[in-house]
Enzyme design. Sequence first.
Site, PDB file in Angstrom:
ATOM      1  CD  GLN A 169      54.948 -72.342 -21.274  1.00  0.00           C
ATOM      2  OE1 GLN A 169      54.061 -72.135 -22.096  1.00  0.00           O
ATOM      3  NE2 GLN A 169      56.227 -72.403 -21.605  1.00  0.00           N
ATOM      4  CE  LYS A 214      59.625 -74.036 -25.049  1.00  0.00           C
ATOM      5  NZ  LYS A 214      58.727 -73.173 -25.832  1.00  0.00           N
ATOM      6  CB  CYS A 263      54.901 -66.846 -25.813  1.00  0.00           C
ATOM      7  SG  CYS A 263      53.515 -66.546 -26.917  1.00  0.00           S
ATOM      8  N   GLY A 278      58.356 -80.240 -29.802  1.00  0.00           N
ATOM      9  CA  GLY A 278      57.061 -79.596 -29.904  1.00  0.00           C
ATOM     10  C   GLY A 278      56.273 -80.083 -31.102  1.00  0.00           C
ATOM     11  CG  ASN A 295      61.871 -76.242 -27.857  1.00  0.00           C
ATOM     12  OD1 ASN A 295      61.483 -75.083 -28.038  1.00  0.00           O
ATOM     13  ND2 ASN A 295      61.242 -77.275 -28.372  1.00  0.00           N
ATOM     14  N   GLY A 296      63.689 -76.890 -30.171  1.00  0.00           N
ATOM     15  CA  GLY A 296      63.652 -76.183 -31.447  1.00  0.00           C
ATOM     16  C   GLY A 296      64.133 -77.026 -32.606  1.00  0.00           C
ATOM     17  N   GLY A 297      63.208 -77.353 -33.517  1.00  0.00           N
ATOM     18  CA  GLY A 297      63.587 -78.001 -34.767  1.00  0.00           C
ATOM     19  C   GLY A 297      64.011 -79.459 -34.636  1.00  0.00           C
ATOM     20  CG  HIS A 328      62.482 -72.064 -29.315  1.00  0.00           C
ATOM     21  ND1 HIS A 328      61.280 -71.554 -29.722  1.00  0.00           N
ATOM     22  CD2 HIS A 328      63.052 -72.588 -30.431  1.00  0.00           C
ATOM     23  CE1 HIS A 328      61.140 -71.741 -31.030  1.00  0.00           C
ATOM     24  NE2 HIS A 328      62.202 -72.365 -31.481  1.00  0.00           N
TER      25      HIS A 328
HETATM   26  C1  LIG Z   1      50.622 -74.342 -32.049  1.00  0.00           C
HETATM   27  C2  LIG Z   1      51.798 -74.017 -31.170  1.00  0.00           C
HETATM   28  C3  LIG Z   1      51.556 -73.533 -29.893  1.00  0.00           C
HETATM   29  C4  LIG Z   1      52.640 -73.256 -29.050  1.00  0.00           C
HETATM   30  N1  LIG Z   1      52.363 -72.840 -27.786  1.00  0.00           N
HETATM   31  C5  LIG Z   1      53.396 -72.678 -26.903  1.00  0.00           C
HETATM   32  C6  LIG Z   1      53.153 -72.394 -25.540  1.00  0.00           C
HETATM   33  O1  LIG Z   1      52.009 -72.280 -25.091  1.00  0.00           O
HETATM   34  N2  LIG Z   1      54.231 -72.242 -24.725  1.00  0.00           N
HETATM   35  C7  LIG Z   1      55.522 -72.404 -25.175  1.00  0.00           C
HETATM   36  O2  LIG Z   1      56.471 -72.290 -24.398  1.00  0.00           O
HETATM   37  N3  LIG Z   1      55.768 -72.668 -26.461  1.00  0.00           N
HETATM   38  C8  LIG Z   1      54.741 -72.819 -27.326  1.00  0.00           C
HETATM   39  N4  LIG Z   1      55.002 -73.140 -28.626  1.00  0.00           N
HETATM   40  C9  LIG Z   1      56.420 -73.262 -29.066  1.00  0.00           C
HETATM   41  C10 LIG Z   1      56.915 -74.686 -28.855  1.00  0.00           C
HETATM   42  O3  LIG Z   1      56.839 -75.055 -27.499  1.00  0.00           O
HETATM   43  C11 LIG Z   1      58.370 -74.823 -29.296  1.00  0.00           C
HETATM   44  O4  LIG Z   1      59.182 -74.005 -28.499  1.00  0.00           O
HETATM   45  C12 LIG Z   1      58.585 -74.452 -30.755  1.00  0.00           C
HETATM   46  O5  LIG Z   1      57.560 -74.954 -31.592  1.00  0.00           O
HETATM   47  C13 LIG Z   1      59.950 -74.981 -31.241  1.00  0.00           C
HETATM   48  O6  LIG Z   1      60.064 -76.372 -30.982  1.00  0.00           O
HETATM   49  P1  LIG Z   1      59.722 -77.473 -32.110  1.00  0.00           P
HETATM   50  O7  LIG Z   1      60.571 -77.145 -33.306  1.00  0.00           O
HETATM   51  O8  LIG Z   1      60.090 -78.787 -31.466  1.00  0.00           O
HETATM   52  O9  LIG Z   1      58.264 -77.352 -32.416  1.00  0.00           O
HETATM   53  C14 LIG Z   1      53.961 -73.436 -29.490  1.00  0.00           C
HETATM   54  C15 LIG Z   1      54.187 -73.925 -30.780  1.00  0.00           C
HETATM   55  C16 LIG Z   1      53.120 -74.209 -31.614  1.00  0.00           C
HETATM   56  C17 LIG Z   1      53.396 -74.760 -33.001  1.00  0.00           C
END
Ligand SMILES: Cc1cc2nc3c(=O)[nH]c(=O)nc-3n(C[C@H](O)[C@H](O)[C@H](O)COP(=O)(O)O)c2cc1C
Length: 320
Positions: free
Chosen positions: A53, A122, A83, A216, A194-196, A154
Amino acid sequence: MMEWTDRHCRFFHRLLTRRALLYTEMLTTGAIIHGDRERLLGFNDAEHPVAIQLGGSDPRALAECAKIAEDFGYDEANLNVGCPSDRVQEGRFGACLMAEPQLVGDCVAAMKAAVRIPVTVKCRIGIDEQDPEAALEELMRAVKAAGVDALIVHARKAWLAGLSPKENREVPPLDYDRVYRLKAAHPELFIVLNGGIGTVQQAAAHTGVVDGVMMGRAAYQEPWRLLSVDPLLFGEDAPFSSQRAAVEAFIPYVERELARGTRLHSITRHILGLFQGVPGARAYRRHLATEAVKPGAGADVLRGALNLVRERVAADEVAA
Ligand SMILES: Cc1cc2nc3c(=O)[nH]c(=O)nc-3n(C[C@H](O)[C@H](O)[C@H](O)COP(=O)(O)O)c2cc1C
Protein backbone atom coordinates in the site's frame (compact mmCIF):
# COMPACT_ATOMS: atom_id res chain seq x y z
CA MET A 1 -2.09 -1.54 8.77
CA MET A 2 0.54 0.72 10.25
CA GLU A 3 2.60 -0.89 13.05
CA TRP A 4 0.64 -4.11 12.59
CA THR A 5 1.00 -5.83 9.22
CA ASP A 6 4.78 -5.95 9.03
CA ARG A 7 6.51 -8.88 7.38
CA HIS A 8 6.49 -11.04 10.54
CA CYS A 9 2.77 -10.58 10.90
CA ARG A 10 2.19 -11.36 7.25
CA PHE A 11 4.36 -14.48 7.36
CA PHE A 12 2.28 -15.77 10.25
CA HIS A 13 -1.03 -14.87 8.64
CA ARG A 14 0.04 -16.74 5.54
CA LEU A 15 0.36 -19.86 7.67
CA LEU A 16 -3.31 -19.46 8.58
CA THR A 17 -4.66 -18.90 5.06
CA ARG A 18 -3.14 -19.73 1.70
CA ARG A 19 -5.68 -17.69 -0.21
CA ALA A 20 -6.24 -14.32 1.47
CA LEU A 21 -4.45 -11.38 -0.11
CA LEU A 22 -2.20 -9.75 2.50
CA TYR A 23 -1.37 -6.05 2.60
CA THR A 24 1.69 -4.18 3.84
CA GLU A 25 1.53 -1.18 6.10
CA MET A 26 1.12 2.07 4.18
CA LEU A 27 4.49 3.22 2.86
CA THR A 28 4.88 6.80 1.69
CA THR A 29 6.48 7.57 -1.63
CA GLY A 30 9.05 9.72 0.15
CA ALA A 31 10.13 6.84 2.37
CA ILE A 32 10.47 4.47 -0.55
CA ILE A 33 12.33 6.89 -2.79
CA HIS A 34 14.73 8.17 -0.13
CA GLY A 35 14.75 5.40 2.50
CA ASP A 36 16.32 1.99 3.06
CA ARG A 37 14.36 0.00 0.48
CA GLU A 38 15.43 -3.44 1.55
CA ARG A 39 14.28 -2.74 5.11
CA LEU A 40 11.03 -1.10 4.03
CA LEU A 41 10.05 -3.36 1.15
CA GLY A 42 11.82 -6.67 1.76
CA PHE A 43 9.52 -9.59 2.35
CA ASN A 44 9.56 -13.36 2.42
CA ASP A 45 8.53 -15.25 -0.73
CA ALA A 46 6.16 -17.31 1.40
CA GLU A 47 3.98 -14.22 1.91
CA HIS A 48 2.59 -14.22 -1.64
CA PRO A 49 0.11 -13.00 -2.68
CA VAL A 50 0.99 -9.70 -1.03
CA ALA A 51 -0.03 -6.16 -1.96
CA ILE A 52 1.93 -3.04 -1.12
CA GLN A 53 0.00 0.00 0.00
CA LEU A 54 1.39 3.35 -1.09
CA GLY A 55 0.72 6.75 0.43
CA GLY A 56 1.23 9.78 -1.78
CA SER A 57 -0.40 12.10 -4.27
CA ASP A 58 2.31 12.87 -6.83
CA PRO A 59 1.57 10.74 -9.90
CA ARG A 60 5.23 10.52 -10.94
CA ALA A 61 6.44 9.51 -7.49
CA LEU A 62 3.64 6.94 -7.18
CA ALA A 63 4.48 5.51 -10.58
CA GLU A 64 8.13 5.23 -9.58
CA CYS A 65 7.23 3.53 -6.30
CA ALA A 66 4.79 1.14 -7.96
CA LYS A 67 7.56 0.11 -10.34
CA ILE A 68 10.02 -0.35 -7.47
CA ALA A 69 7.42 -2.48 -5.68
CA GLU A 70 6.76 -4.55 -8.77
CA ASP A 71 10.48 -5.17 -9.13
CA PHE A 72 10.57 -6.29 -5.50
CA GLY A 73 7.93 -8.88 -6.39
CA TYR A 74 4.75 -7.39 -4.94
CA ASP A 75 1.55 -8.73 -6.47
CA GLU A 76 -0.50 -5.52 -6.35
CA ALA A 77 0.06 -1.80 -5.76
CA ASN A 78 -2.67 -0.11 -3.73
CA LEU A 79 -3.11 3.63 -3.25
CA ASN A 80 -4.31 4.89 0.13
CA VAL A 81 -7.25 7.30 -0.15
CA GLY A 82 -8.61 6.56 3.30
CA CYS A 83 -6.13 7.47 6.02
CA PRO A 84 -7.27 10.55 8.00
CA SER A 85 -4.22 11.19 10.20
CA ASP A 86 -2.90 14.75 10.54
CA ARG A 87 0.52 13.74 9.26
CA VAL A 88 -1.02 12.28 6.12
CA GLN A 89 -3.23 15.35 5.61
CA GLU A 90 -0.20 17.60 5.84
CA GLY A 91 1.30 15.57 3.01
CA ARG A 92 -1.96 16.04 1.09
CA PHE A 93 -2.67 12.37 0.64
CA GLY A 94 -4.77 9.67 2.28
CA ALA A 95 -8.45 10.41 2.89
CA CYS A 96 -8.23 14.08 1.89
CA LEU A 97 -7.79 12.86 -1.69
CA MET A 98 -11.50 11.98 -1.63
CA ALA A 99 -11.94 15.69 -2.43
CA GLU A 100 -9.63 15.45 -5.47
CA PRO A 101 -10.95 12.60 -7.60
CA GLN A 102 -9.22 13.81 -10.76
CA LEU A 103 -5.84 13.80 -9.01
CA VAL A 104 -6.51 10.25 -7.79
CA GLY A 105 -7.36 9.32 -11.37
CA ASP A 106 -4.06 10.84 -12.53
CA CYS A 107 -2.19 8.88 -9.86
CA VAL A 108 -3.82 5.61 -10.91
CA ALA A 109 -3.17 6.31 -14.59
CA ALA A 110 0.50 6.98 -13.90
CA MET A 111 0.84 3.83 -11.79
CA LYS A 112 -0.95 1.74 -14.40
CA ALA A 113 1.40 3.02 -17.10
CA ALA A 114 4.42 2.03 -15.02
CA VAL A 115 3.56 -1.55 -13.97
CA ARG A 116 1.91 -4.77 -15.07
CA ILE A 117 0.65 -5.78 -11.61
CA PRO A 118 -2.89 -4.72 -10.62
CA VAL A 119 -3.27 -1.16 -9.35
CA THR A 120 -6.02 -0.69 -6.77
CA VAL A 121 -7.36 2.10 -4.56
CA LYS A 122 -8.59 1.96 -0.97
CA CYS A 123 -10.96 4.78 -0.11
CA ARG A 124 -13.78 5.91 2.19
CA ILE A 125 -17.38 6.61 1.15
CA GLY A 126 -16.68 10.31 1.66
CA ILE A 127 -15.09 12.88 3.94
CA ASP A 128 -16.47 15.67 6.10
CA GLU A 129 -19.58 17.24 4.58
CA GLN A 130 -19.35 15.33 1.30
CA ASP A 131 -22.45 13.51 0.11
CA PRO A 132 -21.35 9.84 -0.13
CA GLU A 133 -23.56 9.26 -3.16
CA ALA A 134 -21.77 11.89 -5.21
CA ALA A 135 -18.29 11.66 -3.67
CA LEU A 136 -17.87 7.90 -4.07
CA GLU A 137 -19.36 7.97 -7.56
CA GLU A 138 -17.00 10.73 -8.67
CA LEU A 139 -13.99 8.94 -7.29
CA MET A 140 -15.16 5.75 -8.93
CA ARG A 141 -15.55 7.39 -12.33
CA ALA A 142 -12.08 8.94 -12.14
CA VAL A 143 -10.29 5.74 -11.17
CA LYS A 144 -12.33 3.65 -13.58
CA ALA A 145 -11.35 5.93 -16.47
CA ALA A 146 -7.74 5.50 -15.35
CA GLY A 147 -8.06 1.70 -15.54
CA VAL A 148 -8.10 0.83 -11.85
CA ASP A 149 -8.23 -2.92 -11.18
CA ALA A 150 -10.23 -2.82 -7.94
CA LEU A 151 -11.66 -0.42 -5.42
CA ILE A 152 -11.63 -1.29 -1.73
CA VAL A 153 -14.12 0.81 0.18
CA HIS A 154 -14.00 1.37 3.92
CA ALA A 155 -17.75 1.82 4.29
CA ARG A 156 -17.75 4.91 6.49
CA LYS A 157 -16.85 8.54 6.14
CA ALA A 158 -13.69 10.05 7.58
CA TRP A 159 -13.96 13.32 9.48
CA LEU A 160 -10.69 15.12 8.86
CA ALA A 161 -11.03 17.64 11.68
CA GLY A 162 -12.05 16.74 15.21
CA LEU A 163 -11.71 12.95 15.17
CA SER A 164 -8.56 10.94 15.83
CA PRO A 165 -7.62 8.15 13.38
CA LYS A 166 -8.95 5.65 15.93
CA GLU A 167 -12.26 7.50 16.26
CA ASN A 168 -12.43 7.66 12.48
CA ARG A 169 -12.53 3.86 12.50
CA GLU A 170 -15.37 3.77 15.00
CA VAL A 171 -17.51 6.92 15.14
CA PRO A 172 -18.73 7.61 11.59
CA PRO A 173 -21.50 5.05 10.97
CA LEU A 174 -20.93 2.10 8.65
CA ASP A 175 -22.95 2.23 5.43
CA TYR A 176 -22.63 -1.12 3.67
CA ASP A 177 -25.60 -0.27 1.47
CA ARG A 178 -23.65 2.57 -0.12
CA VAL A 179 -20.97 0.08 -1.20
CA TYR A 180 -23.61 -2.39 -2.40
CA ARG A 181 -25.12 0.39 -4.55
CA LEU A 182 -21.68 1.19 -5.95
CA LYS A 183 -21.30 -2.43 -7.00
CA ALA A 184 -24.77 -2.46 -8.55
CA ALA A 185 -23.94 0.70 -10.52
CA HIS A 186 -20.57 -0.66 -11.70
CA PRO A 187 -21.02 -4.43 -11.96
CA GLU A 188 -17.96 -4.81 -14.18
CA LEU A 189 -15.61 -3.41 -11.55
CA PHE A 190 -14.05 -5.41 -8.71
CA ILE A 191 -15.39 -3.93 -5.47
CA VAL A 192 -14.13 -4.96 -2.04
CA LEU A 193 -15.98 -4.08 1.15
CA ASN A 194 -14.12 -3.10 4.32
CA GLY A 195 -15.09 -1.93 7.79
CA GLY A 196 -16.47 -3.59 10.90
CA ILE A 197 -16.41 -7.14 9.57
CA GLY A 198 -15.84 -9.21 12.68
CA THR A 199 -16.03 -12.82 11.50
CA VAL A 200 -15.28 -14.84 8.39
CA GLN A 201 -18.95 -15.87 8.38
CA GLN A 202 -19.90 -12.19 8.08
CA ALA A 203 -17.36 -11.81 5.29
CA ALA A 204 -18.91 -14.75 3.45
CA ALA A 205 -22.33 -13.11 3.63
CA HIS A 206 -21.02 -9.96 1.88
CA THR A 207 -19.33 -11.91 -0.90
CA GLY A 208 -22.76 -12.63 -2.37
CA VAL A 209 -23.06 -8.91 -3.13
CA VAL A 210 -19.54 -7.56 -3.56
CA ASP A 211 -16.47 -9.21 -5.06
CA GLY A 212 -14.36 -9.35 -1.95
CA VAL A 213 -14.04 -8.43 1.68
CA MET A 214 -11.13 -6.88 3.57
CA MET A 215 -10.76 -7.60 7.27
CA GLY A 216 -8.52 -5.38 9.35
CA ARG A 217 -8.79 -5.37 13.12
CA ALA A 218 -10.53 -8.73 13.47
CA ALA A 219 -7.85 -10.44 11.37
CA TYR A 220 -5.06 -8.89 13.41
CA GLN A 221 -6.48 -9.02 16.92
CA GLU A 222 -8.09 -12.44 16.57
CA PRO A 223 -5.85 -14.11 13.98
CA TRP A 224 -7.32 -17.56 14.68
CA ARG A 225 -10.25 -16.45 12.55
CA LEU A 226 -8.02 -16.64 9.49
CA LEU A 227 -7.97 -20.43 9.80
CA SER A 228 -11.52 -20.48 8.48
CA VAL A 229 -10.86 -18.22 5.46
CA ASP A 230 -9.81 -21.01 3.10
CA PRO A 231 -12.63 -23.42 4.11
CA LEU A 232 -15.44 -20.86 4.24
CA LEU A 233 -14.51 -18.51 1.41
CA PHE A 234 -12.60 -20.76 -0.98
CA GLY A 235 -13.93 -24.24 -0.26
CA GLU A 236 -10.44 -25.52 0.53
CA ASP A 237 -8.91 -27.15 3.58
CA ALA A 238 -7.35 -24.90 6.19
CA PRO A 239 -3.53 -25.05 6.10
CA PHE A 240 -3.55 -26.31 9.71
CA SER A 241 -6.19 -27.94 11.85
CA SER A 242 -5.35 -25.87 14.93
CA GLN A 243 -3.69 -22.67 16.03
CA ARG A 244 -1.12 -24.77 17.90
CA ALA A 245 -0.09 -26.54 14.70
CA ALA A 246 0.29 -23.16 12.97
CA VAL A 247 2.54 -21.86 15.77
CA GLU A 248 4.66 -25.01 15.63
CA ALA A 249 5.12 -24.41 11.91
CA PHE A 250 6.03 -20.78 12.69
CA ILE A 251 8.85 -21.68 15.09
CA PRO A 252 11.51 -22.39 12.41
CA TYR A 253 10.82 -18.92 10.94
CA VAL A 254 11.10 -17.39 14.42
CA GLU A 255 14.43 -19.14 14.95
CA ARG A 256 15.80 -17.91 11.63
CA GLU A 257 14.72 -14.37 12.45
CA LEU A 258 16.26 -14.52 15.94
CA ALA A 259 19.52 -15.67 14.35
CA ARG A 260 19.38 -12.56 12.12
CA GLY A 261 19.09 -10.38 15.22
CA THR A 262 15.32 -9.80 15.28
CA ARG A 263 13.92 -9.41 18.81
CA LEU A 264 11.45 -12.14 19.78
CA HIS A 265 8.83 -9.64 20.91
CA SER A 266 8.71 -7.92 17.53
CA ILE A 267 7.51 -11.25 16.12
CA THR A 268 5.38 -12.63 18.94
CA ARG A 269 3.51 -9.36 19.52
CA HIS A 270 1.49 -10.31 16.45
CA ILE A 271 0.25 -13.61 17.84
CA LEU A 272 -0.94 -12.59 21.30
CA GLY A 273 -4.62 -12.98 20.38
CA LEU A 274 -4.21 -16.36 18.75
CA PHE A 275 -5.79 -18.51 21.43
CA GLN A 276 -8.57 -16.16 22.47
CA GLY A 277 -11.33 -18.13 24.18
CA VAL A 278 -9.22 -21.27 24.59
CA PRO A 279 -8.35 -22.45 28.13
CA GLY A 280 -4.89 -21.13 28.99
CA ALA A 281 -5.07 -18.25 26.51
CA ARG A 282 -4.55 -15.64 29.20
CA ALA A 283 -1.47 -17.40 30.58
CA TYR A 284 -0.11 -17.80 27.04
CA ARG A 285 -0.59 -14.12 26.36
CA ARG A 286 0.89 -13.03 29.68
CA HIS A 287 3.91 -15.30 29.26
CA LEU A 288 4.67 -13.87 25.82
CA ALA A 289 4.01 -10.29 26.90
CA THR A 290 6.41 -10.49 29.85
CA GLU A 291 9.09 -12.94 28.68
CA ALA A 292 9.45 -12.19 24.97
CA VAL A 293 10.48 -8.58 25.68
CA LYS A 294 13.49 -9.67 27.76
CA PRO A 295 16.89 -9.25 26.12
CA GLY A 296 18.04 -12.49 24.53
CA ALA A 297 14.58 -14.10 24.67
CA GLY A 298 14.60 -17.16 22.42
CA ALA A 299 12.13 -19.49 20.75
CA ASP A 300 11.82 -21.46 24.00
CA VAL A 301 9.74 -18.58 25.34
CA LEU A 302 7.25 -19.27 22.56
CA ARG A 303 7.33 -23.01 23.23
CA GLY A 304 6.77 -22.27 26.92
CA ALA A 305 3.78 -20.08 26.11
CA LEU A 306 2.35 -22.81 23.90
CA ASN A 307 2.62 -25.29 26.77
CA LEU A 308 0.30 -23.07 28.80
CA VAL A 309 -2.52 -23.51 26.31
CA ARG A 310 -4.44 -26.45 27.60
CA GLU A 311 -6.57 -27.63 24.74
CA ARG A 312 -6.18 -28.35 21.11
CA VAL A 313 -9.02 -26.68 19.29
CA ALA A 314 -9.84 -27.51 15.71
CA ALA A 315 -10.23 -24.64 13.27
CA ASP A 316 -13.88 -25.35 12.57
CA GLU A 317 -14.69 -25.33 16.28
CA VAL A 318 -13.06 -21.97 16.96
CA ALA A 319 -14.73 -20.52 13.89
CA ALA A 320 -18.20 -21.27 15.24
C1 LIG B 1 -3.53 0.01 13.79
C2 LIG B 1 -4.21 0.29 12.48
C3 LIG B 1 -3.44 0.71 11.41
C4 LIG B 1 -4.06 0.94 10.18
N1 LIG B 1 -3.27 1.30 9.13
C5 LIG B 1 -3.82 1.42 7.89
C6 LIG B 1 -3.02 1.64 6.75
O1 LIG B 1 -1.79 1.74 6.82
N2 LIG B 1 -3.65 1.74 5.54
C7 LIG B 1 -5.01 1.60 5.41
O2 LIG B 1 -5.53 1.67 4.30
N3 LIG B 1 -5.78 1.39 6.48
C8 LIG B 1 -5.22 1.29 7.70
N4 LIG B 1 -6.02 1.03 8.78
C9 LIG B 1 -7.49 0.92 8.58
C10 LIG B 1 -7.87 -0.52 8.24
O3 LIG B 1 -7.23 -0.95 7.07
C11 LIG B 1 -9.37 -0.64 8.03
O4 LIG B 1 -9.76 0.13 6.93
C12 LIG B 1 -10.18 -0.21 9.24
O5 LIG B 1 -9.62 -0.66 10.46
C13 LIG B 1 -11.63 -0.72 9.12
O6 LIG B 1 -11.65 -2.12 8.90
P1 LIG B 1 -11.83 -3.17 10.12
O7 LIG B 1 -13.11 -2.79 10.82
O8 LIG B 1 -11.91 -4.51 9.44
O9 LIG B 1 -10.64 -3.02 11.01
C14 LIG B 1 -5.45 0.78 10.02
C15 LIG B 1 -6.21 0.35 11.11
C16 LIG B 1 -5.60 0.11 12.33
C17 LIG B 1 -6.45 -0.38 13.49
